[in-house]
Design a protein around this motif. Structure first.
Motif, PDB file in Angstrom:
ATOM      1  N   PRO A  25      65.374  39.511  39.243  1.00 16.67           N
ATOM      2  CA  PRO A  25      65.009  40.899  38.918  1.00 16.67           C
ATOM      3  C   PRO A  25      64.650  41.084  37.443  1.00 16.67           C
ATOM      4  O   PRO A  25      63.699  41.797  37.124  1.00 16.67           O
ATOM      5  CB  PRO A  25      66.267  41.689  39.279  1.00 16.67           C
ATOM      6  CG  PRO A  25      66.931  40.872  40.336  1.00 16.67           C
ATOM      7  CD  PRO A  25      66.660  39.447  39.952  1.00 16.67           C
ATOM      8  N   TRP A  28      61.331  39.449  36.894  1.00 17.09           N
ATOM      9  CA  TRP A  28      60.257  40.221  37.526  1.00 17.09           C
ATOM     10  C   TRP A  28      59.865  41.426  36.680  1.00 17.09           C
ATOM     11  O   TRP A  28      58.709  41.837  36.656  1.00 17.09           O
ATOM     12  CB  TRP A  28      60.690  40.657  38.926  1.00 17.09           C
ATOM     13  CG  TRP A  28      59.540  40.889  39.862  1.00 17.09           C
ATOM     14  CD1 TRP A  28      59.328  42.002  40.627  1.00 17.09           C
ATOM     15  CD2 TRP A  28      58.449  40.000  40.151  1.00 17.09           C
ATOM     16  NE1 TRP A  28      58.174  41.861  41.362  1.00 17.09           N
ATOM     17  CE2 TRP A  28      57.619  40.638  41.081  1.00 17.09           C
ATOM     18  CE3 TRP A  28      58.099  38.725  39.690  1.00 17.09           C
ATOM     19  CZ2 TRP A  28      56.452  40.041  41.581  1.00 17.09           C
ATOM     20  CZ3 TRP A  28      56.934  38.128  40.181  1.00 17.09           C
ATOM     21  CH2 TRP A  28      56.139  38.794  41.114  1.00 17.09           C
ATOM     22  N   MET A  29      60.828  41.978  35.996  1.00 13.97           N
ATOM     23  CA  MET A  29      60.558  43.092  35.084  1.00 13.97           C
ATOM     24  C   MET A  29      59.609  42.621  33.976  1.00 13.97           C
ATOM     25  O   MET A  29      58.573  43.233  33.730  1.00 13.97           O
ATOM     26  CB  MET A  29      61.871  43.606  34.487  1.00 13.97           C
ATOM     27  CG  MET A  29      61.706  44.644  33.396  1.00 13.97           C
ATOM     28  SD  MET A  29      63.298  45.215  32.746  1.00 13.97           S
ATOM     29  CE  MET A  29      63.670  43.893  31.585  1.00 13.97           C
ATOM     30  N   THR A  32      56.083  41.466  35.439  1.00 12.64           N
ATOM     31  CA  THR A  32      55.227  42.587  35.823  1.00 12.64           C
ATOM     32  C   THR A  32      54.682  43.308  34.596  1.00 12.64           C
ATOM     33  O   THR A  32      53.525  43.740  34.579  1.00 12.64           O
ATOM     34  CB  THR A  32      56.012  43.579  36.698  1.00 12.64           C
ATOM     35  OG1 THR A  32      56.619  42.854  37.767  1.00 12.64           O
ATOM     36  CG2 THR A  32      55.103  44.652  37.278  1.00 12.64           C
ATOM     37  N   ILE A  40      49.287  42.806  39.789  1.00 18.91           N
ATOM     38  CA  ILE A  40      50.508  43.506  40.223  1.00 18.91           C
ATOM     39  C   ILE A  40      50.319  44.039  41.632  1.00 18.91           C
ATOM     40  O   ILE A  40      51.200  43.901  42.490  1.00 18.91           O
ATOM     41  CB  ILE A  40      50.840  44.661  39.260  1.00 18.91           C
ATOM     42  CG1 ILE A  40      51.149  44.105  37.862  1.00 18.91           C
ATOM     43  CG2 ILE A  40      52.025  45.482  39.778  1.00 18.91           C
ATOM     44  CD1 ILE A  40      51.314  45.164  36.807  1.00 18.91           C
ATOM     45  N   VAL A  41      49.177  44.668  41.882  1.00 22.68           N
ATOM     46  CA  VAL A  41      48.920  45.226  43.211  1.00 22.68           C
ATOM     47  C   VAL A  41      48.041  44.265  43.997  1.00 22.68           C
ATOM     48  O   VAL A  41      46.943  44.601  44.404  1.00 22.68           O
ATOM     49  CB  VAL A  41      48.273  46.626  43.125  1.00 22.68           C
ATOM     50  CG1 VAL A  41      49.261  47.614  42.537  1.00 22.68           C
ATOM     51  CG2 VAL A  41      47.019  46.598  42.265  1.00 22.68           C
ATOM     52  N   ASP A  44      49.310  39.147  47.841  1.00 23.99           N
ATOM     53  CA  ASP A  44      50.430  38.224  47.646  1.00 23.99           C
ATOM     54  C   ASP A  44      50.870  38.319  46.191  1.00 23.99           C
ATOM     55  O   ASP A  44      50.020  38.371  45.301  1.00 23.99           O
ATOM     56  CB  ASP A  44      50.005  36.777  47.954  1.00 23.99           C
ATOM     57  CG  ASP A  44      49.681  36.618  49.433  1.00 23.99           C
ATOM     58  OD1 ASP A  44      50.398  37.228  50.262  1.00 23.99           O
ATOM     59  OD2 ASP A  44      48.696  35.918  49.752  1.00 23.99           O
ATOM     60  N   PRO A  45      52.186  38.303  45.953  1.00 24.41           N
ATOM     61  CA  PRO A  45      52.662  38.417  44.576  1.00 24.41           C
ATOM     62  C   PRO A  45      52.132  37.278  43.707  1.00 24.41           C
ATOM     63  O   PRO A  45      52.008  36.141  44.166  1.00 24.41           O
ATOM     64  CB  PRO A  45      54.185  38.293  44.712  1.00 24.41           C
ATOM     65  CG  PRO A  45      54.494  38.574  46.126  1.00 24.41           C
ATOM     66  CD  PRO A  45      53.285  38.217  46.926  1.00 24.41           C
ATOM     67  N   TRP A  47      53.262  35.038  41.064  1.00 27.13           N
ATOM     68  CA  TRP A  47      54.616  34.745  40.590  1.00 27.13           C
ATOM     69  C   TRP A  47      54.710  34.550  39.089  1.00 27.13           C
ATOM     70  O   TRP A  47      55.731  34.846  38.482  1.00 27.13           O
ATOM     71  CB  TRP A  47      55.171  33.522  41.325  1.00 27.13           C
ATOM     72  CG  TRP A  47      55.254  33.759  42.812  1.00 27.13           C
ATOM     73  CD1 TRP A  47      54.441  33.228  43.769  1.00 27.13           C
ATOM     74  CD2 TRP A  47      56.167  34.619  43.491  1.00 27.13           C
ATOM     75  NE1 TRP A  47      54.795  33.708  45.017  1.00 27.13           N
ATOM     76  CE2 TRP A  47      55.859  34.560  44.880  1.00 27.13           C
ATOM     77  CE3 TRP A  47      57.218  35.442  43.072  1.00 27.13           C
ATOM     78  CZ2 TRP A  47      56.556  35.289  45.846  1.00 27.13           C
ATOM     79  CZ3 TRP A  47      57.918  36.165  44.034  1.00 27.13           C
ATOM     80  CH2 TRP A  47      57.587  36.089  45.397  1.00 27.13           C
ATOM     81  N   GLN A 233      58.572  57.257  36.189  1.00 30.70           N
ATOM     82  CA  GLN A 233      57.875  56.979  37.434  1.00 30.70           C
ATOM     83  C   GLN A 233      57.240  58.215  38.027  1.00 30.70           C
ATOM     84  O   GLN A 233      56.155  58.170  38.569  1.00 30.70           O
ATOM     85  CB  GLN A 233      58.889  56.462  38.423  1.00 30.70           C
ATOM     86  CG  GLN A 233      58.540  55.121  38.946  1.00 30.70           C
ATOM     87  CD  GLN A 233      59.302  54.926  40.217  1.00 30.70           C
ATOM     88  OE1 GLN A 233      60.508  54.909  40.197  1.00 30.70           O
ATOM     89  NE2 GLN A 233      58.595  54.838  41.301  1.00 30.70           N
ATOM     90  N   TRP A 240      53.254  50.512  38.225  1.00 28.71           N
ATOM     91  CA  TRP A 240      54.435  49.671  38.059  1.00 28.71           C
ATOM     92  C   TRP A 240      54.381  48.854  36.777  1.00 28.71           C
ATOM     93  O   TRP A 240      55.411  48.566  36.179  1.00 28.71           O
ATOM     94  CB  TRP A 240      54.606  48.752  39.269  1.00 28.71           C
ATOM     95  CG  TRP A 240      55.072  49.526  40.463  1.00 28.71           C
ATOM     96  CD1 TRP A 240      54.371  49.792  41.601  1.00 28.71           C
ATOM     97  CD2 TRP A 240      56.349  50.163  40.621  1.00 28.71           C
ATOM     98  NE1 TRP A 240      55.130  50.552  42.453  1.00 28.71           N
ATOM     99  CE2 TRP A 240      56.348  50.790  41.880  1.00 28.71           C
ATOM    100  CE3 TRP A 240      57.488  50.268  39.813  1.00 28.71           C
ATOM    101  CZ2 TRP A 240      57.442  51.513  42.362  1.00 28.71           C
ATOM    102  CZ3 TRP A 240      58.580  50.982  40.285  1.00 28.71           C
ATOM    103  CH2 TRP A 240      58.544  51.589  41.542  1.00 28.71           C
ATOM    104  N   THR A 243      55.672  51.119  34.132  1.00 29.56           N
ATOM    105  CA  THR A 243      57.100  51.377  34.345  1.00 29.56           C
ATOM    106  C   THR A 243      57.927  50.165  33.939  1.00 29.56           C
ATOM    107  O   THR A 243      58.984  50.301  33.312  1.00 29.56           O
ATOM    108  CB  THR A 243      57.356  51.717  35.825  1.00 29.56           C
ATOM    109  OG1 THR A 243      56.445  52.754  36.212  1.00 29.56           O
ATOM    110  CG2 THR A 243      58.760  52.229  36.029  1.00 29.56           C
ATOM    111  N   MET A 244      57.457  48.968  34.289  1.00 34.36           N
ATOM    112  CA  MET A 244      58.208  47.757  33.921  1.00 34.36           C
ATOM    113  C   MET A 244      58.143  47.504  32.418  1.00 34.36           C
ATOM    114  O   MET A 244      59.099  47.020  31.827  1.00 34.36           O
ATOM    115  CB  MET A 244      57.673  46.535  34.682  1.00 34.36           C
ATOM    116  CG  MET A 244      58.042  46.519  36.162  1.00 34.36           C
ATOM    117  SD  MET A 244      59.817  46.663  36.477  1.00 34.36           S
ATOM    118  CE  MET A 244      59.932  48.332  37.083  1.00 34.36           C
TER     119      MET A 244
END
Lengths: 276, 325
Positions: A25, A28-29, A32, A40-41, A44-45, A47, A233, A240, A243-244
């Motif tokens: 987590p 990922w913050m 992102t 981001i969008v 598939d992520p 990584w 948000q 995102w 936000t991140m």
């Protein structure tokens, strides 16, 4: 002791899974925050952030009042922690070094005060502050945060003072120091690590405080970062990345302090206020 | 709690009276006797004032009819125990109370069991792996609450969230765009994962630190008696850690029961007020719906429930006054 191979593999395999679980987590913050929006969008992520971008940080920093809020958060947190250290130091010394009637009563009193449910008292605090005509101000926040971290600070410092050998003080006094001089010259320098890790926890508490500022300061100019972040948000919809980036900016000071003081902080906590 | 925090045993009020002596310089012996009280006066006075005052104010507000009109016009309308009658007679309050207790119970059990297991694992690892895991734990521990909450919203986002992507790839295709904050249970699930993730490190690291203080001889003696791994765990490790585990359970209960920020920031107690726990309920009723007197009464009841849940522990803390701290 020699362990069989499977006996070594299992703990390590579990540990690897746990490390991933705890770090992901946070990772990922960061990831992102630095990725361009298409990454981001994506279906598939992505990584690993291959293309690094700072646009999200720009969005966050350019948000209304960002620098004011950073200033507010820093002011309130630093002042609360410094005041509580100043208030706590003499008391911690008394509890660690002196024998007097009611000493344990004081210790227990602070232990109870440490468990005070501040989150549940915000309505009453709102009326107190309103009647004092201090809504939308940093002063009540500073004072209440100071009291919030004071019991912990005092009890933890007491542990650190007690850990300094009495003989050091006594020999300084034999050499002609007064008790106060002995304290300033001998104990205080040795307390530095203790002061640092104690302030770290005070810092985290004040830096994170959310319900009180939510109710007291409706005016955006007097808010602090946690409140801003929770509302970010709503403002930025599903951006995102921004936000991140905002979360990263908010988390960085604490993460840096924590990792930097990690060993001391953890041991300080273990022999400070949270005695099993 | 109210009483004790306002006046710790041998409370500050008594100290105050002894300190307000006449202004002549006291004799040396008396000054030395007074010194600790003088040193303690500032922190005690400040704590009593800023903690006691909201407590008293909260009690006073809870006996008032105080809504938007009274707030704006600065009216004080006493209404006796009406607020309490209304709250205690409403099924909402009891539902939220049950929900809060269940929520706290589930979280604390998970935190304690998993935290203990991780702590014991730390003790078994080689040095390098242990440091790696410790760093991971410290990272999670250090994440500011609201930052962690925001990150979890992103992880569990309906679209482009990693969790849904993983579930989809694992064959749960219905989860591909699942809205986690759409129902009570799934919202609580996210909050629980978040809270447990943030709380395990505290338990694990402190438990590991405690295991390092267990004398090796105890284990040697146990293995001489033919105890296996499990037996030496139950006969040596567990008894040794019992006081730590006991205290930690109560710290976690207090901490989870008051987890206002996480619950509020994830979904403001939604959907349909179904994930409000008591502190959030008090806030939404009191501030959101502008029934401030009611909110204060709920707050007071919340404190009483919290006291009830932790009274056993508090008694032990108070009793500690009897043995050397």
């Amino acid at each position: 002791m020699k362990r069989s191979l499977p006996g070594r593999i299992w703990p390590n395999a579990t540990a690897v899974v746990l490390v991933i679980g705890f770090v992901f987590p946070v990772y990922w913050m960061f990831a992102t925050a630095f990725k361009p929006t298409p990454d981001i969008v994506s279906e598939d992520p992505v990584w690993f952030p291959v293309d690094i971008t700072f646009e999200h940080f720009k969005t966050a920093v350019d948000a209304d009042n960002f620098w004011t809020l950073v200033g507010n958060s820093l002011t309130v947190t630093v002042l609360a922690v410094v005041f509580s250290l100043v208030l706590a130091l003499a008391g911690a010394f008394a509890l660690a070094r002196m024998r007097f009637k009611g000493r344990r009563g004081f210790i227990v009193g602070f232990m109870v005060a440490q468990m005070a449910p501040w989150e549940v008292m915000v309505i009453a605090i709102y009326f107190i502050v309103r009647d004092a005509d201090m809504l939308n101000s940093l002063i009540p926040l500073t004072l209440f945060y100071m009291v919030m971290v004071l019991p912990f600070t005092l009890l933890t410092l007491r542990g650190f003072v007690a850990a300094v050998p009495k003989e050091l003080e006594e020999s300084a006094m034999v050499d002609g120091c007064t008790r106060r001089q002995a304290f300033v010259k001998v104990i205080l320098p040795l307390l530095a690590p203790g002061l640092m890790s104690t302030s770290l926890f005070g810092f985290i508490t004040a830096w994170n405080e959310f319900p009180m500022v939510l109710i007291l300061n409706k005016d955006a100019e007097y808010q602090t970062l946690p409140l801003w972040l929770s509302q970010f948000q709503t403002q930025f919809g599903d951006d995102w990345g921004a936000t991140m980036a905002a979360s990263t900016l908010f988390a960085i000071p604490i993460l840096v302090l924590f990792v930097f003081l990690q060993r001391r902080a953890v041991s300080g906590l273990a022999d400070g206020a949270v005695k099993g | 709690m109210t009483v004790q925090t306002e006046r710790p045993p041998s409370g500050p009020t008594e100290v105050l009276t002894t300190l307000e002596g006449p202004g002549e310089p006291p004799a040396r012996g008396r000054a030395a006797a007074l010194a600790p009280y003088l040193l303690l006066l500032p922190p005690v006075a400040v704590t009593v004032l800023f903690l006691g005052w909201p407590m008293v104010k909260n009690a006073l507000l809870s006996f008032q009819n105080l809504n938007m009109r009274q707030l704006i016009q600065h009216l004080t309308e006493w209404n006796g125990v009406d607020n309490y009658q209304e709250i205690l007679g409403s099924s909402d309050f009891w539902r939220v109370t049950g929900r809060s207790i269940a929520f706290t119970g589930v979280n604390v059990v998970l935190i304690m069991v998993l935290g203990t297991l991780v702590g014991l694992l730390l003790a078994r690892l080689g040095r390098r792996m242990r440091v790696t895991l410790l760093i991971g734990l410290v990272l999670a521990w250090a994440m500011p609450v609201i930052a962690a909450t925001t990150v979890y919203q992103w992880l569990f986002a309906a679209r482009f969230g990693v969790v849904n992507w993983v579930l989809d790839k694992a064959g749960f295709h219905s989860m591909a765009e699942y809205n986690w904050t759409g129902s009570q249970l799934s919202t609580f699930f996210v909050i629980t994962v978040l809270i447990v993730w943030q709380s395990i490190p505290f338990v694990a690291i402190n438990l590991y630190a405690a295991t390092t203080t267990i004398p090796k001889e105890l284990y040697e003696a146990a293995s001489l008696d033919g105890a296996g791994a499990w037996k030496s765990f139950t006969s040596v490790t567990l008894p040794y850690l019992r006081p730590f585990l006991f205290a930690t359970v109560f710290l976690e209960v207090i901490w989870v029961f008051k987890a206002f920020a996480q619950v509020f920031a994830i979904n403001q107690g939604g959907p349909d007020r179904l994930t409000e726990i008591l502190p959030v309920y008090a806030f939404v009723e009191g501030v959101g719906n502008q029934h401030y007197g009611m909110g204060a009464a709920i707050s007071l009841l919340t404190i009483l429930i919290l006291l009830g849940m932790t009274s056993y522990y508090l008694r032990i803390v108070l009793k500690q006054g009897e043995d050397e701290l």
